[in-house]
Structure formats: C-alpha cells, structure tokens
Design an enzyme around this catalytic site. Structure first.
Site, PDB file in Angstrom:
ATOM      1  N   GLY A  41       0.821  -1.203  -0.019  1.00 40.38           N
ATOM      2  CA  GLY A  41       0.048   0.084  -0.064  1.00 40.38           C
ATOM      3  C   GLY A  41       0.782   1.271   0.022  1.00 40.38           C
TER       4      GLY A  41
ATOM      5  N   CYS B 136      10.590  -5.042  -8.407  1.00 42.46           N
ATOM      6  CA  CYS B 136      11.844  -4.934  -7.713  1.00 42.46           C
ATOM      7  C   CYS B 136      12.743  -5.932  -7.984  1.00 42.46           C
ATOM      8  CB  CYS B 136      11.631  -4.622  -6.124  1.00 42.46           C
ATOM      9  SG  CYS B 136      10.502  -6.074  -5.665  1.00 42.46           S
TER      10      CYS B 136
END
Length: 471
Positions: free
Chosen positions: A238, A359
């Site tokens: 989030g 990532c």
C-alpha cells in the site's frame, strides 16, 4: 529471557514462509521491536555458520530439550552477538556448559575456510555491500503535512537540515543527525543509512512513509491529476497506493486489487493511518477484473507492480530466504504472470498512461515483459521517454528500451528496481472511443448501436458511487 524465545519463534515462522521478518516482528508482543528485529536478522544472516557450529559441537544431541531455532539464536548471541551481557536468564548456564566446545568449533571452521573474521564466513550474498550504503528515504505524506513542516519538526528535534542534495555524493556523506531533501522528489527526505524512524511520532501518525526512493518512482511517473480514476492492480502493501492518493489529493478514485486477505487488511490499516479516503480495496485477482465493467470506464491511469522475484532487494533476500537468484522455472512462471497482467491492463478502454514496475533485476521480468506488451499492441501504446537525466537506463534488448529506468545500490543509491511508462499513442475522447469499440463487439449490431448507451447508463452517474462505497 522472552527476547530469545520470541526471536526463535519468528525465525521458525520465517522459514515456514508465514511472513517476512519485519511483519512477524511487528506482529509479536515483544516490546523492544528494534532489538528483536536486529537479533533475528543477524541470526538469519549467519544461519549456515551457526548450523555448522551447532552440528559439529553436538549441542542438540547433548541438550535434547533445546529446540533448533532457539539453539541458533542462543549460539549467535554467545559467539557473535552481545555474549549474554544483558543477563541471558536461564539459558546462560546451559550455554556456559558448552561454551568452550562451541568456540572451538567456530575457530576450526575459520581455519578450514582460511579466514580470520567471522564476517568472512558468510556467503557472498550475505556480506555487507553496496546495499548497506543505501540511505534511509522518508516520504512526507502530503495528505497530512508538508515537507517544510516535517523539516521544521526534525530541526526542533536536534536534526541538522543540509538543504537539497545536489549529487549522490551528498547522500553518501550523510552522517549522524544530518538529513537532506532529495534532488528529484520534493517530498522525499534523506537520512543516514542506520536511521530508525519506526518509533518516530510523525511516522506513527502517518505523516511520514518509510519508502525507498526507487519505490516512489512509479506514482511520481504516473502522476494522476486530482479527480482521476486510477487502478492499482497489485496494490498491497500500500505505500504506492498512498502515494497515488497524495497526487490525487484524495480527489478521484483508486481501485486497488490484491488476492491476499491478510495483506489487504494490513494495507487498510496503512491507508487509514495515512489519511487516504479515495481508495476502494477489493480482494480480487486483477486478471479477473473486466475492462468493460462500467465502474472502470473512466480509468485513465494504471499502476502495475506485480509479484516478482525480488532479486533487486537485498533486504528481502535476508527476510525471505530463497529470493536471491531465481531459478529458470520460477522466472518463467513469474514472467508469464507479468505478461498476462500487463496485456490485460492495456485493454482498459479509457487508459491513457500506465506504469509497470518491479523490484527485480532480471531482464525476463522487465524489458522482456514490456517488449511483449508493445508487440501485442503495435501502434497503440509506446514507451514514454521519462527522466532523461536518470543515470541507469533499461537494457538494450529492443529499440526504445533506453526509455525504461533501472535502479540499483551501485548506480542510484536505492534498492534494485525497474520502471517503464507506457502511454497511448493517440488518446481518443471517451464518447468516440465507446462508439469506436461498438463495431468490434459485433459487426452485425449496427441497428443496436444506439441502444448501447441504454437507460442503465443514466442512473449510473449516481447510484454506483453509493453502492461501491459499501464494498
């Protein structure tokens, strides 16, 4: 001491893949979170060394009631940690009985490996490297405060504000209680590497978000204006969602999807603390979300940050064993999902701009996924040229890949990351676009074309807002 038993429990749960070290530590009832986190991380880092010493010393054979994870924590503290200077409770006498043998086995292991320092026993991937030099980035949550106010608060606490950084060298030189403003993101503060702000009142109140600079790039590059409708396709935990809400100034709507109920619950807590009020959370697979659903007819911006190998995040390799160099089979599975997710996102009819990020450092999850999406949508979407001064570009695997961005501890002083911005070549207005899409549904439906915006469309300007708010 409760410290060692709690640390052993966290280690066991990490190895059972019940969560990351950080999540499990914060979910524990142990009061000194920082102490517990440091002990678990260091024990995990030396795990292979400790296993070898414990086995050679025959500790578990001699102490049959001693559980393996607790033994590992205790032996770390004895040989590599504080040495029970804090007391050690009832475990200290037990370890004292085996101290000479354990120390001898550690010394023998060093002789075998031809090293003199404990740190040299670590595998290369576990040794401190460039990642250990990445500073602490702190995003100011502009839904609740401003950069100027946050800077003033830190100055009143005795921190020394050094102004806006002009180079990476400025960031590398940070020490003590000095901090800087990031040269690229005006809401990003930069502190020395070891700065811990988890207990800081501004963080606790949601005024600050602890978020790596590279992780801030997706929302910054998507930059949806206030009033926009946005999809955050794989939203948990989030941080990026809260960043999007800051760009929207809580004006507009964010549709956030994630399959994991636990992660969504944690995300709801994070968003509430951050003051986000424009987000609708849904426990749903983004691939199952229909682009033709009228709720998403105004979605012009999508942030897609799908599950990935995490190969760009050295800290994740420590917290979640097995996230180092992924196997070919795992890469293929991840890339397959990422390709499907990106293709699906590009089918939303009003979409104007999409940010794809991971990532990961692997080409299969990054440039290859983007290239596949562009090939599937020839002439419809293109890679947008962004941040021309960013030093680390995409791999030259296809024409235009230089418009993608990469990040790494070595080149950008951030975690490893990949970002690509895709934009529609020609953005039609919503009405012509809807009309243009009708013939594609059915060539024989010309007489029914006028019925497509049937009477159900009119009431949808009000009731869906009320219904969806209850989800």
């Amino acid at each position: 001491m409760a410290l060692y038993a709690t640390a052993a429990s966290v280690l066991a749960n990490v190895e059972s893949r019940r969560g990351s070290i950080k999540a499990l530590v914060y979910a524990s009832s142990f009061q000194n979170v920082k102490q517990l986190y440091a002990l678990v991380c260091e024990t995990q880092r030396y795990s292979a060394v400790l296993d070898a010493v414990i086995a050679s010393a025959g500790l578990l054979r001699a102490e049959k009631k001693l559980r393996p994870h607790l033994a590992k924590v205790l032996v770390y503290e004895l040989l590599l940690g504080r040495g029970f200077r804090g007391g050690g409770g009832r475990w200290k006498p037990l370890l004292d009985r085996h101290q000479a043998r354990l120390k001898a086995e550690l010394a023998r292991l060093k002789v075998q490996q031809r090293v003199s320092r404990n740190e040299d026993l670590l595998q290369v991937g576990s040794r401190p490297g460039a990642a250990s030099q990445v500073p602490r980035f702190v995003r100011v949550n502009t839904l609740k405060t401003s950069s100027d106010d946050a800077i003033d608060y830190f100055k009143r606490q005795g921190f020394s504000y050094q102004g806006r950084a002009s180079s990476l060298e400025d960031l590398r030189a940070l020490k003590g209680k000095c901090f800087l403003l990031d040269p690229l993101l005006p809401e990003l503060l930069v502190f020395p590497t070891q700065t811990d702000l988890h207990d800081h009142p501004l963080y606790q109140a949601g005024h600050l978000i602890l978020q790596d600079k590279a992780s801030c790039l997706p929302a910054m590059l998507l930059a949806p204006p206030p009033g926009s409708h946005v999809i955050d396709a794989c939203a948990a935990p989030g941080n990026k969602t809260s960043h999007l809400a800051a760009f929207l100034k809580n004006q507009g709507r964010i549709f956030a999807f994630d399959l994991d109920a636990g992660r969504l619950a944690s995300m709801a807590t994070l968003l509430a603390r951050a003051g986000v009020s424009c987000c609708e959370l849904a426990q749903e697979d983004f691939l199952a979300v229909s682009p033709s659903d009228q709720r998403y007819r105004q979605v012009q911006y999508i942030l897609l940050d799908p599950s990935c190998s995490g190969s760009g995040m050295p800290t994740r390799q420590l917290e979640e064993p097995g996230t180092g160099t992924p196997s070919k089979a795992r890469l293929q599975a991840l890339a397959g999902f990422q390709q499907r997710a990106l293709r699906h996102a590009l089918t939303f009819p009003s979409l104007q701009r999409l940010v794809y990020s991971t990532c990961s450092l692997c080409q299969e999850e990054n440039e290859d996924v983007v290239q596949d999406a562009l090939q599937q949508n020839p002439g419809t979407f293109r890679l947008a040229p962004v941040l021309p001064s960013w030093p680390h570009r995409g791999l030259s695997s296809f024409p235009g890949a230089e418009h993608c961005l990469r990040a790494s501890p070595e080149t950008t002083l951030t975690g490893g990351f990949f970002v690509a911005v895709l934009e529609r070549v020609e953005v039609p207005s919503s009405v012509p676009q809807a009309e243009a899409s009708a013939p594609e549904i059915s060539l024989s439906a010309a007489p029914r074309k006028k019925r497509r915006p049937r009477r159900t469309v009119a009431p949808r300007t009000l009731p869906p807002t009320e219904q969806e708010g209850k989800r």
